[in-house]
Design an enzyme around this catalytic site. Structure first.
Site, PDB file in Angstrom:
ATOM      1  N   LYS A  22       4.039  -8.125   3.934  1.00 13.43           N
ATOM      2  CA  LYS A  22       3.213  -8.224   2.920  1.00 13.43           C
ATOM      3  C   LYS A  22       3.485  -6.891   1.784  1.00 13.43           C
ATOM      4  O   LYS A  22       3.669  -7.009   0.691  1.00 13.43           O
ATOM      5  CB  LYS A  22       1.676  -7.971   3.087  1.00 13.43           C
ATOM      6  CG  LYS A  22       0.868  -7.762   2.026  1.00 13.43           C
ATOM      7  CD  LYS A  22      -0.528  -7.878   2.583  1.00 13.43           C
ATOM      8  CE  LYS A  22      -1.094  -6.327   3.193  1.00 13.43           C
ATOM      9  NZ  LYS A  22      -1.579  -5.395   2.013  1.00 13.43           N
ATOM     10  N   ASN A  23       3.421  -5.622   2.526  1.00 15.87           N
ATOM     11  CA  ASN A  23       3.785  -4.431   1.693  1.00 15.87           C
ATOM     12  C   ASN A  23       5.056  -4.492   1.011  1.00 15.87           C
ATOM     13  O   ASN A  23       5.353  -3.868  -0.055  1.00 15.87           O
ATOM     14  CB  ASN A  23       3.383  -3.437   2.716  1.00 15.87           C
ATOM     15  CG  ASN A  23       1.876  -2.909   2.985  1.00 15.87           C
ATOM     16  OD1 ASN A  23       1.175  -3.688   2.497  1.00 15.87           O
ATOM     17  ND2 ASN A  23       1.709  -2.263   4.115  1.00 15.87           N
ATOM     18  N   CYS A 118      -8.780  -1.999  -0.087  1.00 14.68           N
ATOM     19  CA  CYS A 118      -9.704  -1.664   1.224  1.00 14.68           C
ATOM     20  C   CYS A 118     -10.192  -0.207   0.918  1.00 14.68           C
ATOM     21  O   CYS A 118      -9.804   0.735   0.394  1.00 14.68           O
ATOM     22  CB  CYS A 118      -8.893  -1.621   2.120  1.00 14.68           C
ATOM     23  SG  CYS A 118      -8.536  -3.304   2.942  1.00 14.68           S
ATOM     24  N   ARG A 123      -7.207   7.958  -1.578  1.00 12.46           N
ATOM     25  CA  ARG A 123      -6.060   7.249  -1.713  1.00 12.46           C
ATOM     26  C   ARG A 123      -5.804   7.580  -3.252  1.00 12.46           C
ATOM     27  O   ARG A 123      -5.598   6.469  -4.093  1.00 12.46           O
ATOM     28  CB  ARG A 123      -5.633   6.083  -1.302  1.00 12.46           C
ATOM     29  CG  ARG A 123      -5.946   5.827   0.277  1.00 12.46           C
ATOM     30  CD  ARG A 123      -5.477   4.415   0.756  1.00 12.46           C
ATOM     31  NE  ARG A 123      -6.132   3.252   0.356  1.00 12.46           N
ATOM     32  CZ  ARG A 123      -5.619   2.015   0.576  1.00 12.46           C
ATOM     33  NH1 ARG A 123      -4.518   1.824   1.137  1.00 12.46           N
ATOM     34  NH2 ARG A 123      -6.279   1.030   0.026  1.00 12.46           N
ATOM     35  N   ASP A 309      -1.525   1.735  10.031  1.00 13.29           N
ATOM     36  CA  ASP A 309      -2.035   0.281   9.837  1.00 13.29           C
ATOM     37  C   ASP A 309      -1.914  -0.544  11.351  1.00 13.29           C
ATOM     38  O   ASP A 309      -2.560  -1.630  11.329  1.00 13.29           O
ATOM     39  CB  ASP A 309      -1.035  -0.521   9.081  1.00 13.29           C
ATOM     40  CG  ASP A 309      -1.397  -0.383   7.449  1.00 13.29           C
ATOM     41  OD1 ASP A 309      -2.460   0.428   7.140  1.00 13.29           O
ATOM     42  OD2 ASP A 309      -0.623  -0.666   6.673  1.00 13.29           O
ATOM     43  N   ARG A 401      -5.820 -11.262   3.322  1.00 10.01           N
ATOM     44  CA  ARG A 401      -4.936 -10.429   2.341  1.00 10.01           C
ATOM     45  C   ARG A 401      -3.710  -9.971   3.108  1.00 10.01           C
ATOM     46  O   ARG A 401      -2.828  -9.761   2.521  1.00 10.01           O
ATOM     47  CB  ARG A 401      -5.764  -9.284   2.134  1.00 10.01           C
ATOM     48  CG  ARG A 401      -7.248  -9.407   0.956  1.00 10.01           C
ATOM     49  CD  ARG A 401      -7.837  -7.908   0.577  1.00 10.01           C
ATOM     50  NE  ARG A 401      -6.534  -7.094   0.218  1.00 10.01           N
ATOM     51  CZ  ARG A 401      -6.344  -5.827   0.778  1.00 10.01           C
ATOM     52  NH1 ARG A 401      -7.135  -5.240   1.411  1.00 10.01           N
ATOM     53  NH2 ARG A 401      -5.455  -5.296   0.114  1.00 10.01           N
TER      54      ARG A 401
END
Length: 433
Positions: A22-23, A118, A123, A309, A401
């Protein structure tokens, strides 16, 4: 809104295919903005975040199409007609900020809403903005938007030294530097596999890049980039998540497409905890060794350290381990929101600031719990696999997601898990965001 029901107690046996990252995909997709020629991505994950990035790129005038297999994305940015990334889309996903560098590099202007995502900490995007400013961009923050321009002939090569390691800022600066005039050197750059994947894709498009995977990346700017076809790297976070499934509830599972070098620090911790991890020709095979899992201490760090993560998922494993473990979160503040939900299942967890002390219990018990963020949601599912009775995980839009077909993948190896329409009791619990 859906919820997921898990009945624990089953050992898992079989194979689980691991999707593209995903990232990585969310970083590769904005790279289409750097060229007027098509960029095709294969092995793309089928996730709601990918659909959000698709919507964002289309809003800028890019053409984006997913082929019938759902894992091939074809993009073209030959007709960009908008340089504003609107709040209504950007608020859904932090990765939206990654359109800033490419738009600024190609057309010398970009207006991007400050991002959402999220709720796991502040961040801030200041490192992204400082990198653009170092390359000559003019930055103005007003009304919740970043207004960026590159006057006097566009971005220029520069030495950009990040005070903190930032994956997103490294990615944004790397893309912007490909079209900047002269040489750009990124110091204290992130080293994640997703950075390496992005650099490899950009190189196929004609970029001149050296040093990806190290803390210093050098980019020689070029006049234009071409189209390319590139496979998205394996999702190491999905990989680590599914590696933990047989570790938590027993059995043996092979994660197809996995490579140990993507998760070396994580694999070392699993071995220390008494979990067998072995590379196979097709992926990674994981099985619990004899006896109960042993408690291990974990500190999250930038790659190649233990991934933040995977911290929530590792906590789920430690909940039934023999002994006491301490998990230290050094990447994001406010990332232990899953701990109170795990305690509803009988876990013994004591959180103080950036440390969580977990004392293993013999057995978790099923309970209604609520997902607070993407990785927390899957940690509750993992805990449910090992718990006695029924666990109901609410607010699983977070899960969608970052994990495709999680019920299908776990059911295929023997888990009892299903998705259903939400139950009223989830609406009675207070929202946390």
């Amino acid at each position: 809104m859906d919820h997921i029901i898990v009945h624990g107690g089953n050992e898992l046996h079989g194979t689980i295919p691991i999707a593209g990252a995903k990232n990585a995909c969310l970083t590769l997709m904005p790279a289409t903005l750097l060229s007027d020629q098509p960029l095709t991505l294969t092995n793309a994950p089928r996730l709601s975040d990918i659909r959000t990035m698709t919507d964002l790129l289309r809003s800028l005038g890019a053409e984006v199409a997913a082929l019938a297999d759902g894992q091939t994305i074809v993009m073209s940015s030959h007709g960009l007609n908008n340089h504003t990334a609107d709040y209504d889309i950007v608020r859904k996903m932090r990765a939206s900020i990654l359109v800033l560098g490419p738009m600024l590099a190609r057309d010398g202007r970009a207006i991007v809403s400050l991002p959402g995502g999220c709720a796991i900490g502040a961040r801030p995007v200041d490192l992204h903005l400082k990198a653009m400013a170092a390359m000559g961009a003019s930055i103005d923050l007003r009304d919740g938007y970043v207004h960026a321009t590159a006057p006097n002939g566009g971005l220029k090569g520069a030495v950009v030294e990040f005070p903190l390691v930032s994956v997103g800022a490294t990615e944004n600066a790397l893309m912007a530097a490909t079209l900047a005039r002269g040489t750009t050197v990124l110091k204290n750059a992130a080293r994640e596999p997703e950075i390496v994947d992005l650099a490899q894709c950009l190189r196929k498009m004609g970029a001149q890049i050296e040093g990806e995977g190290s803390s210093t990346i050098t980019i020689q700017g070029v006049d234009r980039l071409n189209g390319a076809t590139h496979p998205v790297v394996t999702d190491r976070i999905e990989l680590g998540t599914y590696m933990l499934a047989p570790a938590i509830c027993g059995g043996e599972v092979e994660c197809l497409g996995g490579r140990i070098e993507l998760l070396s620090a994580f694999c070392e911790k699993l071995d220390e905890a008494g979990i067998s991890v072995s590379q196979t020709p097709n992926g990674i095979k994981v099985a619990r060794k004899n006896g109960r899992v042993r408690a291990v201490d974990v500190v999250t760090e930038p790659f190649p350290g233990f991934p933040t993560d995977l911290q929530a998922q590792m906590m789920a494993l430690m909940c039934t381990a023999e002994g006491t473990s301490v998990l230290e979160e050094k990447i994001f503040e406010n990332r232990f929101m899953h701990a109170p939900e795990l305690t509803r299942m009988g876990a013994q967890i004591d959180v103080h600031g950036g440390h969580a002390t977990v004392t293993g219990v013999d057995k978790l018990k099923g309970a209604p719990v609520m997902a607070t963020d993407l990785r927390a949601s899957v940690s509750l599912i993992l805990a449910g696999l090992a718990a006695e009775g029924e666990t109901v995980v609410g607010r699983v839009y977070h899960l969608d997601r970052g994990y495709e077909r999680v019920e299908e993948k776990l059911s295929a190896v023997g888990a009892r898990i299903e998705r259903a329409a939400d139950r009223p009791h989830h609406e009675e619990r207070p929202a946390d965001e």
